[in-house]
Design an enzyme around this catalytic site. Structure first.
Site, PDB file in Angstrom:
ATOM      1  N   ILE A 194      27.452  76.209  31.463  1.00  0.00           N
ATOM      2  CA  ILE A 194      26.625  77.410  31.602  1.00  0.00           C
ATOM      3  C   ILE A 194      26.975  78.144  32.895  1.00  0.00           C
ATOM      4  O   ILE A 194      27.115  79.384  32.911  1.00  0.00           O
ATOM      5  CB  ILE A 194      25.126  77.060  31.563  1.00  0.00           C
ATOM      6  CG1 ILE A 194      24.735  76.537  30.175  1.00  0.00           C
ATOM      7  CG2 ILE A 194      24.271  78.278  31.930  1.00  0.00           C
ATOM      8  CD1 ILE A 194      24.872  77.554  29.051  1.00  0.00           C
ATOM      9  N   CYS A 202      18.043  78.327  25.703  1.00  0.00           N
ATOM     10  CA  CYS A 202      18.760  79.109  24.694  1.00  0.00           C
ATOM     11  C   CYS A 202      17.956  79.167  23.394  1.00  0.00           C
ATOM     12  O   CYS A 202      17.904  80.214  22.725  1.00  0.00           O
ATOM     13  CB  CYS A 202      20.136  78.519  24.446  1.00  0.00           C
ATOM     14  SG  CYS A 202      20.133  76.758  24.008  1.00  0.00           S
TER      15      CYS A 202
END
Length: 360
Positions: free
Chosen positions: A16, A161
């Site tokens: 990420i 997410c």
């Protein structure tokens, strides 16, 4: 006009962190000042960090950019960015002059974000935590509640997410659709993550916990007590799928559902929610790699029970890339709100990858 760049730093540089870095690095208004990582062999670690940034085993080469290592960190397109070892982080941070925004990507502070508040005394103005965390000043799902950000918020969470996929859909149905949601249950069929055991990642579908219900109801308080979510991890590298089963008081038709989602995707949730029309026989996760939308709904897969008491919606999301795009959106929103950049300044344009026109 404010000509100063926004000073951004990273704590953690996994998948990420690297994805967000790649989106922010080319922006003219951004100055990435440092990256904090744990390391035992600094020379070896610097090489591997630069190589992982340049060559991603899933997304491929970072075309148009060059990343390599130097004695103190990584060199990206000619800009040297120091990598700070964990035990140097606090002291070196003050030397670097602090950051306007610290992006926390380690996943280590979900229960104790107050540790991050200590960075304020070393010049950090805002911290964005890239996972759900308790005790933060605000949890933001960009596109739905980002306007709730105020200047006194110092530590913010960009949720997960999965939450970023669910919330825009339910928000569209209850706002643009003006539907009364009685109950929603859902399961995310989620790509493997680095937190899993390597053998588990390779060949098993496994149960995993998810805090999506708590996060969804935090963002959409009118749905409190009406949602419940589950998670399965599957052995693929990225792109996940959310299955939502919804019961509404109005018993809406599929056309009603489609219209609510379409109106939101073309209005308030442009760039966040996308509708596509793909034959179900041709639909697959690979089709959504590097799609920047938080939720992509194939209208061919929306279904209802015979008496319209139950509506099923499937939504795809690239759980790494799309989520990273929302973090970048939040960085931009904070910068605009704080007047660090001006609204007419178009230099801050993240490199979202264009997608084929699949609009329904």
């Amino acid at each position: 006009m404010n000509n100063q760049k926004i000073r951004v730093a990273f704590n953690g540089f996994g998948r990420i962190g690297r994805a967000i870095f790649k989106l922010l690095s080319p922006c003219h208004d951004i100055d990435i000042i440092g990256i904090q990582v744990p390391s035992l062999d600094k020379a070896k670690d610097l090489y591997h960090r630069a190589h992982a940034l340049q060559y991603d085993p899933y997304y491929g080469c970072w075309d148009g950019h060059r990343a390599d290592s130097y004695e103190q960190g990584i060199n990206v397109d000619g800009k040297k960015i120091p990598l700070l070892l964990t035990n140097e982080f606090i002291s070196r941070w003050a030397i670097l002059g602090g950051a306007d925004i610290l992006i926390e990507c380690t996943g280590k502070f979900s229960k104790n974000p107050n540790v991050l508040r200590k960075q304020i005394s070393f010049g950090t103005k805002k911290t964005i935590v890239t996972y759900p965390a308790e005790g933060v000043d605000a949890t933001i799902v960009y596109g739905v509640n980002h306007r709730s950000y105020i200047s006194r918020h110092a530590v913010l969470s960009s949720a997960s997410c999965t939450t970023n996929c669910i919330v825009p859909i339910l928000s569209a149905l209850t706002t643009e659709g003006n539907l009364q949601l009685r109950e929603c249950m859902g399961t995310t069929i989620h790509a493997a993550t680095t937190s899993q055991d390597p053998l588990e990642v390779l060949n098993q579908i496994t149960d995993h916990t998810t805090g999506a219900s708590k996060a969804v109801e935090l963002i959409l308080p009118h749905l409190r007590g009406r949602t419940q979510f589950f998670s399965k991890r599957v052995p693929i590298a990225s792109v996940s799928c959310m299955e939502l089963d919804c019961i509404f008081d109005e018993r809406p038709s599929i056309e009603n559902i489609h219209m609510a989602l379409k109106n939101a995707s073309e209005g308030r949730l442009t760039g966040i929610l996308q509708l596509v029309s793909v034959p179900k026989s041709a639909d697959s996760s690979g089709f959504y790699i590097r799609n920047p939308h938080s939720a992509v709904i194939n209208t061919e897969s929306i279904a209802s029970s015979s008496e319209r008491t139950l509506i099923k919606i499937w939504a795809w999301y690239d759980n790494e890339f799309a989520y990273s795009c929302r973090v970048v959106d939040l960085v931009r929103h904070i910068a605009l709100s704080e007047k660090w950049i001006e609204r007419e300044n178009n230099d801050f344009i993240p490199e979202y990858i264009p997608r084929p026109d699949m609009s329904a």
